[in-house]
Design a protein around this motif. Structure first.
Motif, PDB file in Angstrom:
ATOM      1  N   GLN A 376       0.816  -1.213   0.000  1.00  0.00           N
ATOM      2  CA  GLN A 376       0.000   0.000   0.000  1.00  0.00           C
ATOM      3  C   GLN A 376       0.854   1.269   0.000  1.00  0.00           C
ATOM      4  O   GLN A 376       1.972   1.286   0.515  1.00  0.00           O
ATOM      5  CB  GLN A 376      -0.905   0.017   1.237  1.00  0.00           C
ATOM      6  N   SER A 387      -2.272  -5.497   0.868  1.00  0.00           N
ATOM      7  CA  SER A 387      -3.705  -5.563   0.586  1.00  0.00           C
ATOM      8  C   SER A 387      -3.919  -6.403  -0.656  1.00  0.00           C
ATOM      9  O   SER A 387      -3.045  -6.502  -1.523  1.00  0.00           O
ATOM     10  CB  SER A 387      -4.288  -4.163   0.383  1.00  0.00           C
ATOM     11  N   GLN A 389      -6.444  -6.963  -3.987  1.00  0.00           N
ATOM     12  CA  GLN A 389      -7.457  -6.327  -4.821  1.00  0.00           C
ATOM     13  C   GLN A 389      -7.850  -7.277  -5.930  1.00  0.00           C
ATOM     14  O   GLN A 389      -6.991  -7.959  -6.506  1.00  0.00           O
ATOM     15  CB  GLN A 389      -6.927  -5.020  -5.416  1.00  0.00           C
TER      16      GLN A 389
END
Length: 761
Positions: A376, A387, A389
């Motif tokens: 991030q 993270s 996605q």
């Protein structure tokens, strides 16, 4: 004998000159390899022909001043044929003429009784350099096919008179009766001969790459037609696409003669091969489409420039982030850096961006689109800085406080592993390394585009860091044993190649010169010297480094460098007269000719003098170090914000044309920009290395502030190496270590070593 007669016609232009050179190469091959060739007739004709085209080439192209790269290639090819013929005509001036041409284009070659005459023409042909003329202003349609008296049925088939060279699509090969061989390595300077410059054979540690004599296979793919491989030539960094099992056809990849392409990614999509490569002169990644043809591969259309990857500095470092390609249904997805783009079925490239992502570490394909593991930009959530996605409708696994790695699809579901224990960190590190060009990293790369100092040297220092840190705390690194054995083997192999690169005169770079001429930069040679000295000093039974004496002397004296040591020319408010600093001489081939170099450039040079130079070098080195301290850290305390200037002196203040400081940049407003973290890390390591020569209180403040910068991530974690040499142990805190622990680009390995060490604690 019409082909022989055609040699008497003087070339009318550059393309006709090239045609005649091609014909001469083929005739020489014929003469040398076919007993039936009319050798006496050739020998009586070629000296006259070659001597004339050598003169003609000099007249048309000129041996002084800048030349287009196409012109330089033609001149070099001409000189190579002259050299090759000189062995048949030892009393002629062919070799002298060739030497004048090669000197003019700054191409050195081996000479002496034990070396064979180089055949640079065939190198240029076989490595695909002249092939690029086909698409230049010189080429057009005139270079589609070169056939003299009769057409040839296949490239590299039986020789017939006049059928010397045939061009098939963008593939050239020399024609002879010899057993086909891979393209030969080009001649090297000094005592290193082509035969002595070779990759080590067999399995490459830390990867699954396959090696041949002068080729490094970077990727192998199944295209349902026998397979395709992408390889890089060594030591000349040229990229090719080749059908597996076909050693005679290879499609060169790249935009031009002087733009060696850097391989980024490849996949098969819709029956075609798609390759992403980086072109440094344009600072752009390109997507190339290639299709099977009757004789290998051919390009489909023109390469497509990709949007910026935006990591870490946009157009400046587009070659850094890892790129992945995914064929999903009728679309090709491209993931790298912050980019999440898609090439639609209609040929339109749609740009997309990953949210709050500084760099994509891993990605995997699902039927709905790619799922991406990101580091991030702004830390959010319990899994920070990581993270996941993915497209709508795809169920993503939950990330926790451990380090995620090995993103994959199992039983139709997205899953991921986590590292918490030492054995898991060892598995994660191996996983990361082997993803980078199948584990090759930058093995065997040349320095034409500056990849040795700004990528390879970083990760080789990382290898040394892994070996050193594991030796200090063996109980914590015990699970890394097998991997570390491969690290040591790989380190020996790569250092040996670097040793040869320097001895061969192949450390110059075009990447930063204003005219793409080859130059030596002190900041780069200093980095090489520091690495090789460290390798010999720290390891048990290191391989001998023959280049160290000449490299050490060249760095100390700046012999052959574009940089110059000066003691005048700076405003008194920056530097008192008589104080040394590094500068680029006015009129030199750099954008800021006539100006002082930035802090990190001269600090790295001073750093190398302090670590490897004679005692007499210390005075000069410390003068440069103290200049930085006066401006940035007067009492020794580096700015705890981690923010300081990149430039100083006239380059900081700016200038106008009437001041006459620079030819290449007559006017400049001045640059007050802050140094990037990579440059701050160089500055900091240089200061720490100088600390034994500083007053005690200054040195203590310097060490304490540098340690804090490491802990808080204001400089790179590997700065801890110099702190450790100074007797102070500093590690990045947990948040910083997690940000640097994953390796998605070769240079990141050095930071990962220190991040792993911190997390193991």
């Amino acid at each position: 004998m019409a082909a022989l007669e055609s040699l008497h016609a003087a070339p009318a232009d550059l393309m006709e000159l090239l045609d005649q050179i091609m014909l001469a190469v083929g005739l020489l091959d014929w003469m040398e390899n076919d007993p039936a060739a009319p050798g006496s007739r050739l020998l009586s004709t070629l000296p006259y022909f070659l001597a004339r085209i050598g003169t003609q080439g000099q007249q048309q192209l000129g041996l002084a001043g800048p030349r287009r790269f196409e012109e330089e290639a033609i001149l070099t090819a001409t000189a190579a044929v002259l050299l090759r013929l000189a062995k048949y005509e030892p009393q002629s001036d062919l070799q002298t003429t060739a030497q004048e041409i090669l000197t003019a284009v700054d191409l050195k070659y081996a000479a002496g009784p034990s070396s064979t005459l180089p055949d640079v023409a065939l190198e240029y042909l076989q490595q695909g350099l002249l092939i690029a003329l086909r698409d230049t202003e010189l080429g057009g349609s005139r270079l589609a096919t070169i056939v003299a008296d009769q057409a040839m049925t296949s490239p590299c088939g039986p020789v017939s008179e006049g059928g010397a060279i045939q061009w098939h699509q963008a593939v050239a090969c020399s024609v002879s009766r010899r057993t086909p061989k891979p393209p030969a390595a080009a001649p090297l300077a000094s005592s290193i001969t082509p035969d002595s410059f070779s990759l080590e054979q067999g399995r490459l540690p830390l990867g699954r790459a396959r090696l041949t004599a002068e080729h490094l296979v970077l990727a192998s793919l199944n295209d349902k037609a026998g397979g395709v491989q992408i390889f890089r030539s060594v030591p000349f960094n040229r990229l090719f696409i080749q059908p597996i099992g076909d050693d005679q056809t290879a499609l060169p990849v790249g935009l031009g003669l002087d733009s060696p392409a850097e391989f980024r990614a490849a996949t098969v999509h819709g029956g075609d091969l798609y390759v992403v490569y980086y072109d440094n002169p344009s600072r752009t990644n390109y997507l190339l489409r290639a299709r099977r043809a009757s004789d290998g591969f051919e390009m489909v259309g023109q390469p497509t420039p990709l949007p910026s990857l935006e990591d870490p500095a946009g157009g400046t470092y587009e070659m850094i982030p890892q790129i992945r390609l995914f064929s999903i249904k009728d679309e090709l997805h491209i993931v790298g850096g912050t980019l999440n783009a898609v090439l639609r079925a209609d040929g339109i490239l749609a740009e997309g961006r990953l949210d709050n992502c500084s760099r994509a570490v891993e990605s995997v394909a699902t039927p709905q689109g790619p799922v991406v593991l990101c580091v991030q930009k702004e830390a959010r959530g319990q899994s920070a800085p990581f993270s996941l996605q993915g497209p709508e409708g795809v169920v993503l696994p939950i990330l926790g406080p451990d380090v995620p790695y090995d993103l994959r699809i199992e039983n139709g579901k997205v899953t991921i592993s986590h590292a918490r224990e030492p054995a898991e960190f060892a598995a994660m590190l191996r996983f990361d390394i082997e993803r980078l060009n199948d584990g090759t990293l930058e093995y065997g790369i040349d320095n034409v585009e500056g990849r040795i100092p700004w990528s390879q040297i970083y990760y080789l220092n990382g290898f040394l860091d892994l070996l050193g840190l594991s030796a200090q705390r063996p109980e914590q690194w015990n699970s890394f044993g097998p991997l570390l054995a491969e690290v040591r083997s790989r380190l020996d192999m790569e250092v040996t190649l670097l040793d040869q690169q320097w001895l061969a005169g192949r450390f110059k770079t075009r990447a930063f010169s204003v005219d793409r001429s080859l130059q030596l930069f002190a900041v780069q040679t200093s980095r090489l010297l520091l690495l090789l000295e460290r390798y010999q000093r720290e390891l048990v039974s290191p391989r001998p480094i023959a280049s160290l004496p000449t490299l050490t002397e060249a760095v100390r004296t700046l012999d052959g460098h574009i940089d110059q040591l000066r003691t005048d020319g700076q405003p008194a408010w920056w530097l008192p007269p008589g104080q040394p600093f590094l500068a680029w001489p006015k009129g030199s081939a750099f954008y800021f000719d006539g100006l002082n170099v930035p802090f990190n450039h001269q600090n790295e040079w001073a750093y190398s003098l302090l670590r490897t130079g004679e005692p007499s070098s210390t005075t000069t080195a410390m003068a440069i170090i103290n200049h930085f301290l006066r401006r940035i850290a007067p009492d020794g305390t580096l700015p705890l914000s981690g923010v300081w200037d990149y430039w100083w002196g006239r380059a900081y203040d700016g200038w106008t044309e009437d001041m006459g400081y620079s030819i290449n940049t007559p006017n400049y407003p001045g640059d007050h920009g802050r140094a990037w973290i990579s440059f701050r890390s160089i500055d900091t390591m240089s200061m720490i290395a100088a600390s034994p020569n500083l007053p005690r209180t200054t040195a203590q403040a310097l060490i304490a502030s540098a340690a804090r910068l490491v802990t808080e991530g204001k400089v790179y974690p590997f700065v801890g190496y110099e702190l450790q040499r100074a007797g102070y142990m500093a590690r990045p805190n947990t948040d910083v270590a997690r940000r640097y622990v994953r390796v998605s680009s070769p240079w990141e390995l050095q930071n990962a070593a220190w991040a792993i060490d911190a997390l193991l604690n």
